[in-house]
Design a protein around this motif. Structure first.
Motif, PDB file in Angstrom:
ATOM      1  N   ILE A 153      19.152 -96.676  52.705  1.00 11.11           N
ATOM      2  CA  ILE A 153      19.610 -95.350  52.271  1.00 11.11           C
ATOM      3  C   ILE A 153      19.731 -94.421  53.476  1.00 11.11           C
ATOM      4  CG2 ILE A 153      18.854 -93.286  50.989  1.00 11.11           C
ATOM      5  CD1 ILE A 153      17.967 -95.254  48.771  1.00 11.11           C
ATOM      6  N   HIS A 154      18.758 -94.490  54.380  1.00 12.88           N
ATOM      7  CA  HIS A 154      18.770 -93.675  55.596  1.00 12.88           C
ATOM      8  C   HIS A 154      20.056 -93.906  56.398  1.00 12.88           C
ATOM      9  CE1 HIS A 154      16.472 -91.660  58.947  1.00 12.88           C
ATOM     10  NE2 HIS A 154      17.446 -92.246  59.646  1.00 12.88           N
ATOM     11  N   GLU A 155      20.375 -95.164  56.655  1.00 12.29           N
ATOM     12  CA  GLU A 155      21.528 -95.461  57.511  1.00 12.29           C
ATOM     13  C   GLU A 155      22.852 -95.114  56.814  1.00 12.29           C
ATOM     14  OE1 GLU A 155      20.894 -95.786  60.474  1.00 12.29           O
ATOM     15  OE2 GLU A 155      18.795 -96.378  60.353  1.00 12.29           O
ATOM     16  N   ALA A 157      23.240 -92.772  54.594  1.00 16.67           N
ATOM     17  CA  ALA A 157      23.324 -91.303  54.610  1.00 16.67           C
ATOM     18  C   ALA A 157      23.900 -90.847  55.953  1.00 16.67           C
ATOM     19  CB  ALA A 157      21.946 -90.688  54.378  1.00 16.67           C
ATOM     20  N   HIS A 158      23.451 -91.459  57.056  1.00 17.14           N
ATOM     21  CA  HIS A 158      24.025 -91.128  58.376  1.00 17.14           C
ATOM     22  C   HIS A 158      25.537 -91.391  58.380  1.00 17.14           C
ATOM     23  CE1 HIS A 158      20.567 -89.980  60.641  1.00 17.14           C
ATOM     24  NE2 HIS A 158      20.027 -91.176  60.795  1.00 17.14           N
ATOM     25  N   LEU A 159      25.949 -92.500  57.757  1.00 14.71           N
ATOM     26  CA  LEU A 159      27.384 -92.825  57.745  1.00 14.71           C
ATOM     27  C   LEU A 159      28.200 -91.734  57.052  1.00 14.71           C
ATOM     28  CD1 LEU A 159      27.417 -96.610  56.881  1.00 14.71           C
ATOM     29  CD2 LEU A 159      28.196 -95.575  59.002  1.00 14.71           C
ATOM     30  N   CYS A 208       7.602 -86.746  59.637  1.00 16.96           N
ATOM     31  CA  CYS A 208       7.918 -85.856  60.769  1.00 16.96           C
ATOM     32  C   CYS A 208       9.114 -86.346  61.586  1.00 16.96           C
ATOM     33  CB  CYS A 208       6.697 -85.670  61.661  1.00 16.96           C
ATOM     34  SG  CYS A 208       5.554 -84.474  60.943  1.00 16.96           S
ATOM     35  N   TYR A 209       9.523 -87.583  61.388  1.00 15.78           N
ATOM     36  CA  TYR A 209      10.754 -88.046  62.043  1.00 15.78           C
ATOM     37  C   TYR A 209      11.927 -87.157  61.616  1.00 15.78           C
ATOM     38  CZ  TYR A 209      14.315 -91.172  63.852  1.00 15.78           C
ATOM     39  OH  TYR A 209      15.375 -91.696  64.543  1.00 15.78           O
ATOM     40  N   ALA A 210      11.843 -86.620  60.392  1.00 23.21           N
ATOM     41  CA  ALA A 210      12.893 -85.730  59.879  1.00 23.21           C
ATOM     42  C   ALA A 210      12.965 -84.435  60.684  1.00 23.21           C
ATOM     43  CB  ALA A 210      12.645 -85.413  58.403  1.00 23.21           C
ATOM     44  N   ALA A 215      20.260 -84.008  61.587  1.00 20.66           N
ATOM     45  CA  ALA A 215      20.816 -85.268  61.071  1.00 20.66           C
ATOM     46  C   ALA A 215      19.704 -86.140  60.481  1.00 20.66           C
ATOM     47  CB  ALA A 215      21.538 -86.016  62.191  1.00 20.66           C
ATOM     48  N   GLU A 216      18.558 -86.205  61.177  1.00 22.39           N
ATOM     49  CA  GLU A 216      17.437 -87.009  60.652  1.00 22.39           C
ATOM     50  C   GLU A 216      16.817 -86.334  59.432  1.00 22.39           C
ATOM     51  OE1 GLU A 216      17.215 -89.940  61.398  1.00 22.39           O
ATOM     52  OE2 GLU A 216      18.259 -89.979  63.322  1.00 22.39           O
ATOM     53  N   PHE A 217      16.833 -85.002  59.416  1.00 18.56           N
ATOM     54  CA  PHE A 217      16.318 -84.280  58.251  1.00 18.56           C
ATOM     55  C   PHE A 217      17.123 -84.672  57.006  1.00 18.56           C
ATOM     56  CE2 PHE A 217      16.015 -80.528  55.450  1.00 18.56           C
ATOM     57  CZ  PHE A 217      14.640 -80.430  55.348  1.00 18.56           C
TER      58      PHE A 217
HETATM   59 ZN   LIG Z   1      18.200 -91.797  61.502  1.00 14.68          ZN
END
Ligand SMILES: [Zn+2]
Length: 255
Positions: A153-155, A157-159, A208-210, A215-217
């Motif tokens: 889902i993370h990757e 979402a980046h796309l 906290c990576y967000a 973009a990471e958020f």
């Molecule tokens: Zn990411």
């Protein structure tokens, strides 16, 4: 898509979901089985097409089976389900490693010089390039219920985010000006709030990576939106509302 692809897709969309997929759906995306039937059908159709149309490749000795493909495509299908005809056409290949892998990157340090860095990764998405997933990372995320994380889902979402000019900046293509201005006003503010929490060591449902970038958020909040929507709604209601206006994957009032 050419004519051949068009007819192939049409044929795929008429085929039933294979019966042997259901134990995998139950294992890797069981919430899909509880969705209203039209939404469930959308998720399964997206996954079915992606399994058939993407080029799947095992890396570092990984043998990618149909089960791996279905598990990964179901996550992407869940993200895509409420966007019309969304099959992530920019993704031609999905590369699967068995475990977290080491990515070599070059960081500029000025004067035309670079340092080589090696960083362990569980997933990556490249603009008009492949999506890379570490299978064991996804499998362990899906086995545990907390913290709710999902590398696929993370990757993906980046796309969606990268479609606005090739760079992920935390603001994907939004359907209305009203949502664009609400998003621009509230998402950076929420991101800064998370940064303060992380700096002061205050625990939060968002990793906290967000806090490292907008973009990471967006990508990390998207994981929570799909994995534990009630948690996101109860802790970050504005972020939930924004994401729900974009993905439209949950009914306006969650049970
Ligand atoms: Zn990411």
């Amino acid at each position: 898509m050419g004519w051949l692809g068009f007819f192939r897709r049409r044929r795929l969309l008429r085929q039933p979901i294979p019966i042997h997929w259901y134990p995998w759906i139950d294992a890797y995306r069981p919430d899909v089985l509880a969705l209203p039937s039209h939404l469930r059908e959308e998720v399964l159709r997206r996954a079915f097409v992606m399994v058939a149309e993407k080029h799947w490749e095992g890396c570092g000795g990984m043998q990618v089976t149909e089960e791996h493909q279905v598990a990964i495509a179901l996550q992407a299908g869940r993200v895509a389900a409420c966007f019309p005809d969304e099959y992530f056409p920019e993704v031609l290949s999905i590369l699967v490693y068995a475990d977290a892998y080491v990515a070599r990157t070059q960081q500029p340090i000025g004067g035309g010089l670079y340092i080589q860095q090696e960083t362990p990764r569980s997933g990556e998405a490249w603009y008009r390039g492949p999506v890379i997933i570490a299978w064991n990372e996804l499998a362990s995320e899906l086995r545990r219920s907390w913290p709710p994380r999902n590398v696929v889902i993370h990757e993906f979402a980046h796309l969606l985010d990268m479609r606005q000019g090739g760079q992920a900046d935390g603001m994907p293509g939004l359907p209305s000006r009203e949502l664009q201005s609400r998003w621009a006003e509230t998402m950076p503010a929420s991101w800064r709030e998370l940064q303060h929490k992380c700096e002061s060591g205050e625990p939060d449902v968002l990793d906290c990576y967000a806090a490292t970038s907008l973009a990471e958020f967006f990508a990390v909040a998207s994981e929570l939106y799909f994995e534990s929507p009630h948690t996101l709604r109860d802790t970050w209601p504005i972020v939930f509302e924004n994401l729900n206006a974009f993905y439209r994957a949950h009914p306006s009032s969650l049970p």
